[in-house]
Design a protein around this motif. Sequence first.
Motif, PDB file in Angstrom:
ATOM      1  N   VAL A 119       0.846  -1.195   0.000  1.00 13.31           N
ATOM      2  CA  VAL A 119       0.000   0.000   0.000  1.00 13.31           C
ATOM      3  C   VAL A 119       0.882   1.246   0.000  1.00 13.31           C
ATOM      4  O   VAL A 119       0.523   2.272  -0.581  1.00 13.31           O
ATOM      5  N   TRP A 120       2.043   1.129   0.616  1.00 14.18           N
ATOM      6  CA  TRP A 120       3.006   2.232   0.626  1.00 14.18           C
ATOM      7  C   TRP A 120       3.995   2.051  -0.512  1.00 14.18           C
ATOM      8  O   TRP A 120       4.375   0.930  -0.853  1.00 14.18           O
ATOM      9  N   SER A 121       4.421   3.166  -1.081  1.00  9.19           N
ATOM     10  CA  SER A 121       5.248   3.117  -2.288  1.00  9.19           C
ATOM     11  C   SER A 121       6.550   2.356  -2.062  1.00  9.19           C
ATOM     12  O   SER A 121       7.020   1.648  -2.942  1.00  9.19           O
ATOM     13  N   ILE A 172       8.707   9.707   4.406  1.00 10.38           N
ATOM     14  CA  ILE A 172       7.839   8.540   4.463  1.00 10.38           C
ATOM     15  C   ILE A 172       7.996   7.767   5.769  1.00 10.38           C
ATOM     16  O   ILE A 172       7.028   7.278   6.340  1.00 10.38           O
ATOM     17  N   SER A 173       9.221   7.662   6.277  1.00  6.51           N
ATOM     18  CA  SER A 173       9.450   6.924   7.530  1.00  6.51           C
ATOM     19  C   SER A 173       8.841   7.651   8.720  1.00  6.51           C
ATOM     20  O   SER A 173       8.243   7.037   9.603  1.00  6.51           O
ATOM     21  N   THR A 174       8.990   8.967   8.733  1.00  8.43           N
ATOM     22  CA  THR A 174       8.427   9.752   9.835  1.00  8.43           C
ATOM     23  C   THR A 174       6.898   9.698   9.814  1.00  8.43           C
ATOM     24  O   THR A 174       6.253   9.541  10.856  1.00  8.43           O
ATOM     25  N   ASN A 230       1.881  16.339  -0.409  1.00 10.33           N
ATOM     26  CA  ASN A 230       1.240  15.740  -1.581  1.00 10.33           C
ATOM     27  C   ASN A 230       2.169  14.765  -2.319  1.00 10.33           C
ATOM     28  O   ASN A 230       2.201  14.708  -3.541  1.00 10.33           O
ATOM     29  N   GLN A 231       2.938  14.004  -1.516  1.00  4.31           N
ATOM     30  CA  GLN A 231       3.777  12.947  -2.087  1.00  4.31           C
ATOM     31  C   GLN A 231       2.928  11.698  -2.360  1.00  4.31           C
ATOM     32  O   GLN A 231       1.967  11.420  -1.649  1.00  4.31           O
ATOM     33  N   ASN A 265      -4.827  11.849  -0.551  1.00  3.56           N
ATOM     34  CA  ASN A 265      -4.018  12.588   0.419  1.00  3.56           C
ATOM     35  C   ASN A 265      -4.760  13.820   0.920  1.00  3.56           C
ATOM     36  O   ASN A 265      -4.631  14.203   2.096  1.00  3.56           O
ATOM     37  N   LYS A 266      -5.521  14.452   0.032  1.00  9.69           N
ATOM     38  CA  LYS A 266      -6.245  15.676   0.394  1.00  9.69           C
ATOM     39  C   LYS A 266      -7.246  15.401   1.504  1.00  9.69           C
ATOM     40  O   LYS A 266      -7.353  16.175   2.475  1.00  9.69           O
TER      41      LYS A 266
END
Length: 362
Positions: A119-121, A172-174, A230-231, A265-266
């Motif tokens: 689900v995560w890039s 992304i880690s944070t 907005n990544q 994301n929005k």
Amino acid sequence: MTFIDKFKPIIRKLRMPQLKIKHLPWENFILIAVCSLLSLYVFYQIRTNPQIKLDAGATLRNLLTINGIFSAILITYLFTRITWSKDRKLELYDEAISLSQKITEFRRILYKLTLYYNVWSEDKYAKKLIDHGKFKHIDFYDYRLKMLRDYKSKDALLIDEFYNHENFSEGISTLYLAMVSLIKNRKSEFLIQEELYNDFQHKDLYDFNTVVRWIECGIMSTIWYWLNQNQNWIYYDALSKNDKEYILAAASRINSKHEGKELSNKLLEELAGDMDAHYLKELYSRLRSLKKGIQDLNLLIIILISFSLFFGILVPFLLFLLSSTEFWYSTSVALIASINAGLISYFILKFPFLINKELKWV
């Protein structure tokens, strides 16, 4: 400049205000001083003025009668206020329950987003790095405070190793660490709380200290910040149809304004922003009020009742039973009479301020 440096001013603003010691108001201090001087004057007159002949028995009977009525009035007034305070606390409790449920709905959303692989890039920056292995018990609170100030944690060396790990990515880690720390107790082997497994309504309150930790480390604002970049770190299309519907239903339960919006994301950014700016702070405010016991006017009334019962009823009753002609006895009666004069004068002078405070709401 790193994200940590940019984020420090935000975290400082979010820290809990230090509790301030309330000093005795000057008007109250002056009032106590005046009543004390009046008590001393009454005692001096009784003991030194030959024209004042103290009838100990009559004086004690009068004190018992006056203070009995005085205490009864105060006790009746106190119970009226306690009933009102209890009703108000019930309102605060219901509001805190509602706010807690909204935060639970947000945590359910994050639970779905962090539950699956792919689900995560880049899972190596998120799920693989943080959910398993040596870093699986690092909590966002310890991590954030370690990065922001001289905060001592038993995981300090592990946090440094985590931050310098080859697969650590500040964005992304944070973000992922903040999300899973909001979902789980990462210090425990039993990580997931049962209210996240379904969409039932729970009439439970969050622990006050837990809410304080969330606010102090800025966990909601961290989630908002990175979603605001907005990544494309989260592949929403990788979620099943049921999971998407579950998330959107939870978002609409938080606020009906989110009904009909698409999962993006929005949407999550708006939810995190609302949690940070409103829901979490409102919950903190209500939990703090619910923690408070007897205070302010109720506390003052209880003190007056206690003094009235002790100096106006208990001690005079004991002296009345003793009934002596010794010097110490007449001195004790004079002292009790003067103390009661001070207490009654304090109430008479304080009464207008009490009524004013009762009627003034803002």
